[in-house]
Design an enzyme around this catalytic site. Structure first.
Site, short mmCIF file in Angstrom:
data_model
loop_
_atom_site.label_atom_id
_atom_site.label_comp_id
_atom_site.label_asym_id
_atom_site.label_seq_id
_atom_site.Cartn_x
_atom_site.Cartn_y
_atom_site.Cartn_z
N CYS A 61 4.94 1.06 -8.63
CA CYS A 61 4.73 2.35 -8.24
C CYS A 61 4.16 3.50 -9.44
O CYS A 61 3.65 4.48 -9.00
CB CYS A 61 6.14 2.84 -7.56
SG CYS A 61 6.50 1.89 -6.34
N GLY A 73 7.33 -5.53 0.42
CA GLY A 73 7.95 -7.00 -0.06
C GLY A 73 6.79 -7.52 -0.85
O GLY A 73 5.72 -7.26 -1.06
N CYS A 108 10.61 7.75 1.66
CA CYS A 108 9.12 8.02 1.82
C CYS A 108 8.55 6.99 2.59
O CYS A 108 9.17 6.07 2.69
CB CYS A 108 8.31 8.26 0.36
SG CYS A 108 8.12 6.46 -0.51
#
Length: 394
Positions: free
Chosen positions: A82, A118, A214
């Site tokens: 991220c 995933g 989110c």
């Protein structure tokens, strides 16, 4: 001698739900063109490009960039979970600051699938193996998706240690919605109350409702990073400087402390922030605006403390007194953050850069923080990496 680094141009697409988005090459190319237009230069001026994405095959960066131009420059594909977008920015900043190039492109994009995150590879070691083992030991193997276990577990740890509550988390989410109402590029623009957040479907009893997480999102963002010398020579906007930046990765404390807040990167955040404050001589109390990694309301709460915006254990008071919004101590996530704007993994760090660049230029429109001069960006990726960047207007 190091070069002064300028953010000369930024671009961003409106984020969309999976299935409602344009293909990643279109989103990425549009963000690049917008950033180039904002900077007032052509693609032929770019000397290096760093393209960030998480879910995609090799050389997706080239696939996007070739639609804008094929000039033979180095294109480096970046994946740091991220924090991918900020990692691309970090590399572009290094290249310019070191004088290797005068103009670098940092790009982030993501075309995501619906549902929980995933792995695409089930035939090899999972990079989260150590994180899963520690999470199982600390919170058990709850029947919730992986990311929820991590960040929900971190929120539980804060509740147990400092007495924070679901209401504190609901207030964070409600604040995000109030900010997002004013952001035309946010995915969710409906204002919700703390009670609305508490009444949303439960994802983990006593830990999280749906509105505290989110959504998976698709989108792209880009920045043109240049040397101040080049900007002045070519008459570019020199308003926004990168004055400090640090990237950290996990240390033994992530697992040895047996604390879920550490498992999800609290110590990476604190270390990166401390390094940036030392680099610049500017502290958390001097920030006017902050874009931080609120993938879950729980992470925003612990990040207030990790960045030093409030003392450890001080987040509930910080939230209750409105010190995280307009009229308070520091406006956090005026864009609406990941909770409202969405979180296309590779694009998030550069979307934060987009917002803060406009804030410091005074061109953020309805999200503008009055008089914003100094800004902090925090982008976290589990696995792990954390990038903290400080910007200042001149």
């Amino acid at each position: 001698m190091s070069e002064t680094v300028i953010i000369a141009g930024v671009g961003m697409t409106k984020f969309a739900k999976p299935g409602a988005n344009e293909p990643y090459p279109v989103m990425g190319a549009n963000a690049i063109r917008d950033a180039l237009n904002d900077a007032g230069i052509g693609y032929d001026a770019v000397q290096q490009a760093y393209a960030g994405y998480v879910y995609g095959d090799s050389t997706c960066g080239q696939r996007v960039i070739y639609d804008v131009g094929m000039t033979g420059i180095p294109v480096i594909n970046v994946n740091n979970n991220c924090s991918t977008g900020s990692t691309a920015l970090y590399l572009a900043r290094q290249a310019v600051e070191a004088g290797i190039v005068d103009v670098a492109l940092a790009l982030g994009f993501e075309e995501m699938r619906p549902g929980a995150l995933g792995s695409n590879f089930t035939d090899r070691k999972d990079p989260f193996e150590l994180f899963d083992t520690e999470t199982d030991a600390l919170v058990g193997h709850a029947e919730v998706p992986l990311a929820l276990r991590y960040f929900g577990g971190a929120g539980m740890a804060h509740m147990e240690k400092y007495g924070s509550t679901l209401t504190d988390l609901a207030r964070i989410r409600a604040k995000a919605s109030r900010h997002a109402v004013n952001n035309p590029l946010a995915l969710f623009r409906k204002e919700v109350s703390p009670q609305d957040v508490l009444d949303a479907p439960v994802m983990w009893d006593g830990v999280m409702t749906r509105l505290m997480a989110c959504p998976p999102t698709c989108g792209a963002a880009a920045a043109i990073v240049v040397s101040e010398r080049y900007a002045k020579k070519h008459g570019l906007d020199t308003t926004v400087r990168v004055i400090g930046q640090s990237m950290t990765t996990d240390t033994p404390s992530t697992f040895d402390s047996h604390d879920m807040m550490r498992v999800v990167g609290y110590d990476m955040t604190a270390a990166a922030a401390a390094q940036v404050y030392e680099q610049t001589g500017i502290g958390a109390a001097d920030m006017d605006v902050v874009e931080l990694h609120d993938c879950f309301a729980h992470n925003e709460m612990i990040t207030y403390e990790g960045l030093g915006l409030c003392p450890e254990g001080g987040a509930p008071k910080f939230i209750a007194e409105g010190d995280n919004s307009y009229g308070g101590q520091v406006v956090t996530n005026p864009s609406g953050g990941l909770l409202s704007k969405g979180h296309p993994l590779g694009a998030t760090g550069l979307a934060q850069c987009y917002e803060l660049t406009r804030q410091l230029r005074g061109t953020a429109g309805t999200t503008q923080v009055e008089g914003a001069r100094t800004a902090l960006q925090h982008n976290l990726g589990l696995g792990g990496a954390c990038v903290v960047t400080m910007y200042q207007a001149q």
